[in-house]
Enzyme design. Structure first.
Site, PDB file in Angstrom:
ATOM      1  N   ASP A 163       1.008  -1.303  -0.409  1.00 25.65           N
ATOM      2  CA  ASP A 163       0.315  -0.348   0.342  1.00 25.65           C
ATOM      3  C   ASP A 163       0.879   1.829   0.179  1.00 25.65           C
ATOM      4  O   ASP A 163       2.107   1.070  -0.466  1.00 25.65           O
ATOM      5  CB  ASP A 163      -0.683  -0.591   1.389  1.00 25.65           C
ATOM      6  CG  ASP A 163      -2.513   0.518   0.791  1.00 25.65           C
ATOM      7  OD1 ASP A 163      -2.295   1.536   0.192  1.00 25.65           O
ATOM      8  OD2 ASP A 163      -2.900  -0.407   1.738  1.00 25.65           O
ATOM      9  N   ASP A 219      -9.725   3.600  -3.695  1.00 18.01           N
ATOM     10  CA  ASP A 219     -10.702   2.343  -3.273  1.00 18.01           C
ATOM     11  C   ASP A 219     -12.213   2.570  -3.784  1.00 18.01           C
ATOM     12  O   ASP A 219     -12.664   3.439  -4.069  1.00 18.01           O
ATOM     13  CB  ASP A 219     -10.808   2.225  -2.187  1.00 18.01           C
ATOM     14  CG  ASP A 219      -9.521   1.898  -0.915  1.00 18.01           C
ATOM     15  OD1 ASP A 219      -8.440   2.046  -1.553  1.00 18.01           O
ATOM     16  OD2 ASP A 219      -9.241   1.885   0.166  1.00 18.01           O
TER      17      ASP A 219
END
Ligand code: GLA
Length: 404
Positions: A163, A219
């Site tokens: 990430d 996202d």
């Protein structure tokens, strides 16, 4: 008027100041491009804990998910990776500076979990961030790349999602390259999934940091507008995808409850047309028959796993109706007719699909109803669509596989 001459010292100073800004995300920053690691010849398929469970994860969930993947036919359909997302770590590293799992939620450790998942013929994925902490504020891997990659390899991990939170604004390419190098140095094959949200256009440099897939957007949400918003960002970058380096429009929401089954069929069909990694994000233990039927539709999965040289892309748009198409390696086309809004009629000719005139014509097989219909080379594949839906066809020469 002549310009004032700069002294050689001033020039050197200027160059030194300018160089980092120019070089930070330049190809090969901080070293030569890394060799592609052939861990994802086709888009990875599996499951990830985040979309459904967030931080509510423990080793029982991971074990039961592996069991369900086998029991509900997902392994047989091609799903392999059981991926733990954020929140698996203890709040602090151990005395030796290594990452350790939360002792309450993962009391038997990640190695035991990997052994269990492997015993089912599946693979285990894990998560960290190219930052000082993960997005949920657990310890992460920036400046710990070698130690953490070594830990993951020792545990038997097969896949790392990496990430971008808490990155201290350090250049992305160098941060991801450091982990790419560290993973390679372990000699363990681990899929390297760059979760950089598309911020620094990772489709340009993902391969050279040994990435096998790279997120292209922020996202996904379990809502139809989110599916469309992400979809609209994939077309212009289609050419960067290919074996061992895939555009990742984010994990699936199929079965999570925010959309209808019709919308989920559309989401799954479109992701397959994009050669997206198919990473389910629902509770596999308790999914409905409809969810299971979507996730295990082998015809649709076969489109996702087929590399005909190009990721699918938008062919035409008529208001809220669209045609998307993808060349298949046998010369046929996968076609998605998409209704973004209330529905209507749309068609596409064989010529528009780039298919040559042939006397026998073509057969179009719809991949959700499995109904086939002949289409002459001069005719149009035409259909009426309901709201927020797709029809997905495989168009092949009549007489070829599936041709009737
Ligand atoms: C980011 C990622 C998500 C998920 C969360 C976990 O938002 O993009 O996919 O991994 O972090 O905190």
């Amino acid at each position: 008027m002549s310009r004032p001459r700069r002294s050689p010292l001033a020039l050197l100073l200027l160059l030194a100041l300018a160089a980092p800004a120019v070089a930070q995300n330049a190809p090969g920053a901080h070293g030569p491009p890394l060799a592609v690691r052939p861990m994802a010849p086709t888009p990875p398929m599996g499951w990830n804990s985040w979309n459904k469970f967030g931080c509510q994860i423990d080793e029982a969930l991971i074990r039961e998910t592996a069991d369900a993947m086998v029991a509900h036919g997902m392994k047989a359909a091609g799903y392999r990776y059981v991926n733990i997302d954020d929140c698996w770590m203890a709040k602090a590293r151990d005395a030796a500076g290594n990452l350790q799992p939360d002792p309450v939620r993962f009391p038997h450790g990640i190695k035991a979990l990997a052994d269990y998942v492997h015993s089912k013929g599946l693979k285990l994925g894990i998560y960290s961030s190219a930052g000082t902490a993960t997005c949920q504020n657990f310890p992460a891997s920036l400046d710990h790349e070698t130690a953490d990659a070594t830990t993951f390899a020792a545990w038997g991990v097969d896949y790392l999602k990496y990430d971008n939170c808490n990155n201290e604004k350090r250049p992305a390419l160098a941060r991801y390259r450091a982990m790419g190098l560290a993973l390679r140095a372990t000699n363990r094959p681990m899929v390297f999934s760059l979760c950089e949200w598309g911020e620094n256009h990772p489709w340009h440099w993902g391969r050279e940091v040994a990435g096998n897939l790279w997120r292209t957007t922020g996202d996904i949400e379990d809502k139809w507008p989110s599916v469309l918003k992400i979809l609209d960002r994939q077309d212009s970058i289609a050419r960067f995808a290919g074996p061992n380096g895939w555009n990742d429009p984010d994990m699936l929401e199929v079965g999570n409850g925010g959309m209808s089954d019709t919308e989920y069929r559309a989401h799954f069909s479109l992701w397959a047309l994009l050669n997206a990694p198919l990473i389910a994000g629902n509770d596999l233990r308790s999914m409905s028959p409809a969810t299971r039927a979507i996730l295990t539709n082998r015809d649709v999965i076969a489109v996702d796993q087929d590399w005909g040289g190009r990721q699918g892309s938008r062919l035409k748009r008529e208001g809220d109706l669209e045609v998307w198409s993808k060349p298949m390696k046998d010369g046929g086309r996968a076609v998605v007719l998409l209704s973004r809004g209330d529905g209507g009629q749309i068609g596409v000719t064989m010529q528009e699909l780039g298919l040559p005139r042939r006397s026998g014509g073509y057969v179009a097989r719809e991949l959700w109803t499995h109904a086939s219909e002949p289409v002459t080379a001069a005719a149009e594949l035409h259909a009426g669509l309901s709201g927020h839906s797709v029809l997905m066809f495989l168009v092949e020469p009549a007489g070829a596989r599936g041709g009737r």
